[in-house]
Motif scaffolding. Structure first.
Motif, mmCIF file in Angstrom:
data_model
loop_
_atom_site.group_PDB
_atom_site.id
_atom_site.type_symbol
_atom_site.label_atom_id
_atom_site.label_comp_id
_atom_site.label_asym_id
_atom_site.label_seq_id
_atom_site.Cartn_x
_atom_site.Cartn_y
_atom_site.Cartn_z
ATOM 1 N N TYR A 129 23.043 11.000 -17.265
ATOM 2 C CA TYR A 129 24.068 11.830 -17.910
ATOM 3 C C TYR A 129 23.433 12.735 -18.959
ATOM 4 C CZ TYR A 129 28.572 13.145 -19.892
ATOM 5 O OH TYR A 129 29.663 13.867 -20.321
ATOM 6 N N GLU A 130 22.461 12.202 -19.675
ATOM 7 C CA GLU A 130 21.766 12.993 -20.695
ATOM 8 C C GLU A 130 21.075 14.202 -20.063
ATOM 9 O OE1 GLU A 130 18.506 12.259 -24.301
ATOM 10 O OE2 GLU A 130 19.127 10.610 -22.998
ATOM 11 N N PHE A 136 23.289 21.499 -18.305
ATOM 12 C CA PHE A 136 24.484 22.331 -18.443
ATOM 13 C C PHE A 136 24.388 23.240 -19.667
ATOM 14 C CE2 PHE A 136 28.835 22.813 -20.237
ATOM 15 C CZ PHE A 136 29.355 23.636 -19.252
ATOM 16 N N HIS A 137 23.961 22.677 -20.791
ATOM 17 C CA HIS A 137 23.873 23.470 -22.019
ATOM 18 C C HIS A 137 22.816 24.570 -21.889
ATOM 19 C CE1 HIS A 137 26.584 21.381 -24.870
ATOM 20 N NE2 HIS A 137 26.407 20.369 -24.032
ATOM 21 N N PHE A 138 21.699 24.254 -21.225
ATOM 22 C CA PHE A 138 20.686 25.285 -20.998
ATOM 23 C C PHE A 138 21.199 26.354 -20.036
ATOM 24 C CE2 PHE A 138 17.093 22.599 -22.622
ATOM 25 C CZ PHE A 138 16.608 23.543 -23.505
ATOM 26 N N GLY A 166 18.621 9.591 -27.892
ATOM 27 C CA GLY A 166 19.569 9.680 -26.802
ATOM 28 C C GLY A 166 20.801 10.495 -27.152
ATOM 29 N N LEU A 167 21.905 10.158 -26.495
ATOM 30 C CA LEU A 167 23.158 10.877 -26.691
ATOM 31 C C LEU A 167 23.789 10.502 -28.027
ATOM 32 C CD1 LEU A 167 24.521 10.271 -23.091
ATOM 33 C CD2 LEU A 167 23.718 12.464 -23.971
ATOM 34 N N VAL A 168 24.360 11.493 -28.699
ATOM 35 C CA VAL A 168 25.026 11.226 -29.973
ATOM 36 C C VAL A 168 26.360 10.522 -29.734
ATOM 37 C CG1 VAL A 168 26.030 12.287 -32.043
ATOM 38 C CG2 VAL A 168 23.906 13.192 -31.073
#
Length: 231
Positions: A129-130, A136-138, A166-168
């Motif tokens: 998922y990370e 997606f953000h890039f 990792g993910l926030v």
């Protein structure tokens, strides 16, 4: 001429190897870099090493001082939150631009990518998922067609991936937000796309700031206990 090319390649090689060691955490935050030892270990003179460290200092990956020496840069939760604040503005702009340019077929591929990634996360593989999230953000930055923006955001992602663990926020929380962002992009709603991604990043900022507050409160309590113990 051939000597200069070889010299330039050596500088680049030392820089890339050292940067990789920092990003992969072989050199840990706060660790001192003793140039003589590291140059010997890498099999190079101190000159290309110094050039590499100068470049890495510009990228905020190391800190240098005349008397303090050179250390791998440490970032506080507050500094990471500040990086997210900059990301909020830059990615908001990118999303506004991307909404006017993106193709529906591309968005459908991202929708499927996230659906696969959330299933992996539910099975315990948060890394999948990370990776989808980062991709997606890039993508938003790339599709916006603003070159300097891409380089700026890339440098911020390097810092965040290096120092944030990792993910926030958990995938179950961010997955519906990403689906809403994709819907806004699909409808070419630039205002909504910008609003949604800024709100998305703001939630991470708030969480990082809460962690900072808890850490500071914990440190203060430990200091008070230490004073009492000394008495």
């Amino acid at each position: 001429m051939s000597i200069r090319v070889k010299y330039s390649n050596l500088d680049e090689l030392v820089y890339e190897k050292l940067k990789k060691a920092i990003l992969n955490k072989h050199l840990k935050p706060g660790e001192q870099i003793i140039q003589e030892q590291l140059a010997k270990k890498m099999g190079v003179s101190r000159t290309p090493l110094r050039r590499a460290l100068t470049q890495l200092a510009k990228e905020h990956l190391v800190t240098t001082g005349a008397r303090r020496g050179t250390y791998v840069r440490e970032f506080s939760q507050e500094e990471i939150a500040a990086i997210y604040e900059i990301r909020e503005v830059l990615e908001g702009l990118a999303s506004r631009k991307a909404a006017l340019l993106v193709k529906k077929s591309t968005l459908e591929s991202f929708r499927n990518l996230y659906k696969e990634a959330i299933e992996s996360a539910r099975k315990g593989d948060w890394r999948a998922y990370e990776k989808a999230d980062e991709k997606f953000h890039f993508f938003l930055i790339e599709i916006s067609q603003i070159d300097f923006l891409r380089e700026m955001v890339k440098s911020f992602y390097i810092l965040v991936s290096r120092y944030a663990r990792g993910l926030v926020r958990p995938p179950e929380e961010t997955f519906p937000e990403h689906m809403s962002m994709i819907d806004a992009l699909e409808h070419h709603d630039s205002e909504l796309a910008e609003k949604l991604i800024r709100e998305h990043i703001q939630k991470s900022i708030q969480l990082l700031r809460k962690k900072t507050f808890r850490e500071e409160a914990g440190n203060e309590r430990r200091q008070k206990l230490g004073i009492r113990a000394g008495n």
